[in-house]
Motif scaffolding. Sequence first.
Motif, PDB file in Angstrom:
ATOM      1  N   UNK A   1       0.829  -1.204   0.000  1.00  0.00           N
ATOM      2  CA  UNK A   1       0.000   0.000   0.000  1.00  0.00           C
ATOM      3  C   UNK A   1       0.870   1.264   0.000  1.00  0.00           C
ATOM      4  N   UNK A   2       2.167   1.112  -0.195  1.00  0.00           N
ATOM      5  CA  UNK A   2       3.089   2.236  -0.228  1.00  0.00           C
ATOM      6  C   UNK A   2       3.848   2.252  -1.557  1.00  0.00           C
ATOM      7  N   UNK A   3       4.282   3.439  -1.944  1.00  0.00           N
ATOM      8  CA  UNK A   3       5.112   3.540  -3.136  1.00  0.00           C
ATOM      9  C   UNK A   3       6.168   4.622  -2.948  1.00  0.00           C
TER      10      UNK A   3
ATOM     11  N   UNK B   1       8.825   7.830   0.411  1.00  0.00           N
ATOM     12  CA  UNK B   1       7.869   6.729   0.400  1.00  0.00           C
ATOM     13  C   UNK B   1       6.561   7.239   0.976  1.00  0.00           C
ATOM     14  N   UNK B   2       5.473   6.987   0.282  1.00  0.00           N
ATOM     15  CA  UNK B   2       4.160   7.516   0.646  1.00  0.00           C
ATOM     16  C   UNK B   2       3.193   6.366   0.887  1.00  0.00           C
ATOM     17  N   UNK B   3       2.363   6.485   1.929  1.00  0.00           N
ATOM     18  CA  UNK B   3       1.382   5.422   2.194  1.00  0.00           C
ATOM     19  C   UNK B   3       0.046   5.755   1.541  1.00  0.00           C
TER      20      UNK B   3
ATOM     21  N   UNK C   1       0.556  10.097   3.513  1.00  0.00           N
ATOM     22  CA  UNK C   1       1.567  10.428   4.507  1.00  0.00           C
ATOM     23  C   UNK C   1       2.942   9.981   4.022  1.00  0.00           C
ATOM     24  N   UNK C   2       3.939  10.874   4.129  1.00  0.00           N
ATOM     25  CA  UNK C   2       5.317  10.512   3.803  1.00  0.00           C
ATOM     26  C   UNK C   2       5.881   9.720   4.979  1.00  0.00           C
TER      27      UNK C   2
END
Length: 271
Positions: free
Chosen positions: A72-74, A93-95, A99-100
């Motif tokens: 669920x993060x990229x 990395x962002x969720x 959120x970073x």
Amino acid sequence: MSMTTAAETRPAYLADTATGLPIPGEPVFDNPDDTRRHRKQRLAAALRLFGKYGFGEGISGHISVRDPEHHDRFWVNPFGVSFNRVRVTDLICVDSTGQVVHGRHRVNPSAFVIHSQIHELRPDATAAAHGHTAHSRALGALGRLLEPIDQESAAFYGRQTLYEAYEGPSVSMEQGRDIAEKLGDNRAILLRHHGLITVGGSLDEAVHWFFTYDSCAQVQLLALAAGTPQRFTREQAEAAGAGFGDPQLGWFSFQLLWDEIVAEQPDLLEE
């Protein structure tokens, strides 16, 4: 009676791949940490390549790659950092909420709403590349997709779509969702009045498709300006697309760009 196998009838100069080319396979790592490092290095290199080839347009444009452990993060390029200066250490990395969770920079809202929805709706899309290039914007302004007029453009035959809606900069989740839904199972979506998005099963593949689509758009615009381009027949387009649209070939083609940019700009690998 002896049976002749396909391998025995294949000419010696052809490799045992879909294209017949001697293409190695994508590397496989033993743990997510090594996979993550590999993807982040490829991402930083791709961003530098965008800068080198003039795909930058102010704050616009972003490339993302899914985290190998937390799906669920990229990982994506940070807001306000030039393509020409991005290093591995700058990546964020962002969720799924925006959120970073790793990195010291902020996220571009457009990058979050578009890429988060693509990664959610396309589990097979490990990566997505987006830019506002001159050729894709010109083709989109005409409301035209790539026509199968050469081998490279055939890679997108039946694998592209046009997104005609425009409501201003993409900063709402609703618009990001709509773009992802319209992308469907295609490898490219041309956003009218906006730019281009390509996706792939690896970052390498997604970025190769972006480079190819943009160059094909340039060829098509030149051909249209000069006269009436001659299209492939359906059979020709499908035959060319099977070769030039092969995912393994797309992945391998990026390796040439990787070698080029790492040799020229090794500082991109700084962690």
